[in-house]
Design an enzyme around this catalytic site. Structure first.
Site, PDB file in Angstrom:
ATOM      1  N   ASN A   6      -2.308  -6.305 -34.161  1.00  0.00           N
ATOM      2  CA  ASN A   6      -1.676  -7.236 -33.224  1.00  0.00           C
ATOM      3  C   ASN A   6      -2.651  -7.467 -32.073  1.00  0.00           C
ATOM      4  O   ASN A   6      -2.855  -6.598 -31.234  1.00  0.00           O
ATOM      5  CB  ASN A   6      -0.359  -6.613 -32.713  1.00  0.00           C
ATOM      6  CG  ASN A   6       0.326  -7.462 -31.666  1.00  0.00           C
ATOM      7  OD1 ASN A   6      -0.077  -8.603 -31.417  1.00  0.00           O
ATOM      8  ND2 ASN A   6       1.358  -6.918 -31.044  1.00  0.00           N
ATOM      9  N   PHE A   7      -3.234  -8.666 -32.046  1.00  0.00           N
ATOM     10  CA  PHE A   7      -4.236  -8.963 -31.013  1.00  0.00           C
ATOM     11  C   PHE A   7      -3.609  -9.155 -29.639  1.00  0.00           C
ATOM     12  O   PHE A   7      -4.311  -9.148 -28.632  1.00  0.00           O
ATOM     13  CB  PHE A   7      -5.009 -10.238 -31.378  1.00  0.00           C
ATOM     14  CG  PHE A   7      -6.073 -10.056 -32.436  1.00  0.00           C
ATOM     15  CD1 PHE A   7      -6.226  -8.866 -33.118  1.00  0.00           C
ATOM     16  CD2 PHE A   7      -6.943 -11.111 -32.742  1.00  0.00           C
ATOM     17  CE1 PHE A   7      -7.213  -8.708 -34.092  1.00  0.00           C
ATOM     18  CE2 PHE A   7      -7.936 -10.957 -33.701  1.00  0.00           C
ATOM     19  CZ  PHE A   7      -8.072  -9.764 -34.384  1.00  0.00           C
ATOM     20  N   LYS A   8      -2.309  -9.414 -29.592  1.00  0.00           N
ATOM     21  CA  LYS A   8      -1.642  -9.761 -28.321  1.00  0.00           C
ATOM     22  C   LYS A   8      -2.416 -10.918 -27.669  1.00  0.00           C
ATOM     23  O   LYS A   8      -2.840 -11.823 -28.379  1.00  0.00           O
ATOM     24  CB  LYS A   8      -1.533  -8.525 -27.423  1.00  0.00           C
ATOM     25  CG  LYS A   8      -0.906  -7.343 -28.167  1.00  0.00           C
ATOM     26  CD  LYS A   8      -0.547  -6.195 -27.295  1.00  0.00           C
ATOM     27  CE  LYS A   8       0.072  -5.092 -28.142  1.00  0.00           C
ATOM     28  NZ  LYS A   8       0.593  -4.001 -27.363  1.00  0.00           N
ATOM     29  N   HIS A  86       9.001  -8.150 -30.640  1.00  0.00           N
ATOM     30  CA  HIS A  86       8.061  -7.199 -30.029  1.00  0.00           C
ATOM     31  C   HIS A  86       8.544  -6.834 -28.625  1.00  0.00           C
ATOM     32  O   HIS A  86       9.076  -7.677 -27.896  1.00  0.00           O
ATOM     33  CB  HIS A  86       6.655  -7.794 -29.972  1.00  0.00           C
ATOM     34  CG  HIS A  86       5.628  -6.775 -29.606  1.00  0.00           C
ATOM     35  ND1 HIS A  86       5.396  -6.412 -28.311  1.00  0.00           N
ATOM     36  CD2 HIS A  86       4.814  -6.004 -30.362  1.00  0.00           C
ATOM     37  CE1 HIS A  86       4.479  -5.461 -28.288  1.00  0.00           C
ATOM     38  NE2 HIS A  86       4.100  -5.209 -29.520  1.00  0.00           N
ATOM     39  N   GLU A  88       7.058  -6.432 -25.916  1.00  0.00           N
ATOM     40  CA  GLU A  88       6.524  -7.234 -24.801  1.00  0.00           C
ATOM     41  C   GLU A  88       7.276  -8.553 -24.676  1.00  0.00           C
ATOM     42  O   GLU A  88       7.460  -9.077 -23.577  1.00  0.00           O
ATOM     43  CB  GLU A  88       5.010  -7.425 -24.991  1.00  0.00           C
ATOM     44  CG  GLU A  88       4.273  -6.132 -24.655  1.00  0.00           C
ATOM     45  CD  GLU A  88       2.966  -5.904 -25.382  1.00  0.00           C
ATOM     46  OE1 GLU A  88       2.440  -6.833 -26.009  1.00  0.00           O
ATOM     47  OE2 GLU A  88       2.472  -4.752 -25.332  1.00  0.00           O
ATOM     48  N   GLU A 153       8.530   0.796 -32.791  1.00  0.00           N
ATOM     49  CA  GLU A 153       7.535   0.917 -31.730  1.00  0.00           C
ATOM     50  C   GLU A 153       8.214   1.357 -30.437  1.00  0.00           C
ATOM     51  O   GLU A 153       8.741   0.512 -29.692  1.00  0.00           O
ATOM     52  CB  GLU A 153       6.854  -0.439 -31.491  1.00  0.00           C
ATOM     53  CG  GLU A 153       6.159  -1.007 -32.699  1.00  0.00           C
ATOM     54  CD  GLU A 153       5.075  -1.993 -32.284  1.00  0.00           C
ATOM     55  OE1 GLU A 153       3.916  -1.730 -32.614  1.00  0.00           O
ATOM     56  OE2 GLU A 153       5.379  -2.981 -31.612  1.00  0.00           O
ATOM     57  N   GLY A 159       0.551   0.920 -25.826  1.00  0.00           N
ATOM     58  CA  GLY A 159      -0.538   0.669 -24.879  1.00  0.00           C
ATOM     59  C   GLY A 159      -0.733   1.794 -23.873  1.00  0.00           C
ATOM     60  O   GLY A 159      -1.455   1.633 -22.888  1.00  0.00           O
ATOM     61  N   SER A 189       0.216   3.162 -29.738  1.00  0.00           N
ATOM     62  CA  SER A 189      -0.975   4.005 -29.547  1.00  0.00           C
ATOM     63  C   SER A 189      -1.503   4.621 -30.843  1.00  0.00           C
ATOM     64  O   SER A 189      -1.968   5.755 -30.848  1.00  0.00           O
ATOM     65  CB  SER A 189      -0.710   5.078 -28.487  1.00  0.00           C
ATOM     66  OG  SER A 189      -0.490   4.459 -27.227  1.00  0.00           O
TER      67      SER A 189
END
Ligand code: PGA
Length: 229
Positions: A6-8, A86, A88, A153, A159, A189
């Site tokens: 996942n590049f975000k 997700h 975020e 997650e 992160g 992580s």
């Protein structure tokens, strides 16, 4: 086994292309499936050994939704895989369960493969409310959907460099496996030093990797470890 990057909000179109070109030089064993989720501006019809997916999309073909992309923009590049729910998106962009469910149903009706994320906050974990919280995140989601993948997650592990403990991951994956036969991933992580241990957890069908995947050499190193598992 699934290994997903996942590049975000990292990488450009040019660096995504270079990343995929490099990734294409790796040998895959038949039981490893790769996914890459670049940012929307870097979506394209890549020649890739990885399935390319979008990190987010609005639940409409097109229309007046400033700042969003929808089905038409994904179809241009043959994208049929989507990350939804997700943490975020849930916590920074305040996406409600109702909204996420709307997106889920729209893209399910389009036959998309959906990597659906769930995971508790530290506060909920400390309150002992992990499972009720995850239950709420599954509300309205068709757990029998044949193109569903679930990623567990925990928010506090994303992160932070601090992955969840093996036994905690195992417990939550057990809980999820009683509800669905979808492949179950862990994310939070994941890195070179812990990927082997995480992949050896019963019911763990793979990993969703953020920061440690952004460097293609790191990602390849983790794929190599996964192949030995
Ligand atoms: P992380 O992110 O690997 O940087 O913790 C995982 C994710 O958000 O999918």
């Amino acid at each position: 086994m699934i290994i997903a990057a996942n590049f975000k909000m990292n990488h450009t179109r040019a660096s995504t292309k270079a990343y995929i070109d490099r990734l294409n030089c790796t040998e895959l064993s038949h039981d490893v499936r790769l996914f890459v989720f670049p940012p929307a501006t870097a979506l394209d019809r890549y020649e890739s050994i990885a399935t390319i997916g979008a990190q987010n999309a609005y639940c409409a073909r097109n229309g007046s939704y400033t700042g969003e992309i929808g089905l038409e923009q994904l179809e241009e590049f043959g994208i049929k895989t989507l990350l939804l729910g997700h943490s975020e998106r849930r916590h920074i962009f305040n996406e409600s369960q109702e909204f996420i469910t709307k997106k889920f149903n729209f893209y399910k009706d389009q036959g998309f493969e959906i990597v659906y994320c769930v995971g508790e906050t530290l506060e909920k974990r400390e309150e002992g409310a992990t499972y009720t919280y995850i239950e709420e995140q599954l509300e309205g989601i068709d757990l029998g959907y044949e193109r569903l993948i679930i990623a567990y997650e925990p928010v506090w592990a994303i992160g932070t460099g601090k992955s969840a403990k093996g036994e905690d991951i195992q417990e939550v994956l057990e809980f999820l496996s009683q509800k669905t036969s979808a492949p179950l991933l862990y994310g939070g992580s994941v890195k070179r030093s812990n990927i082997a241990e995480i992949l050896s957890i019963p019911k763990c069908g793979g990993v969703l990797i953020g920061s440690a995947s952004w460097d293609v050499e790191e990602f390849i190193a983790m794929i190599e470890i996964a192949k030995e598992n």
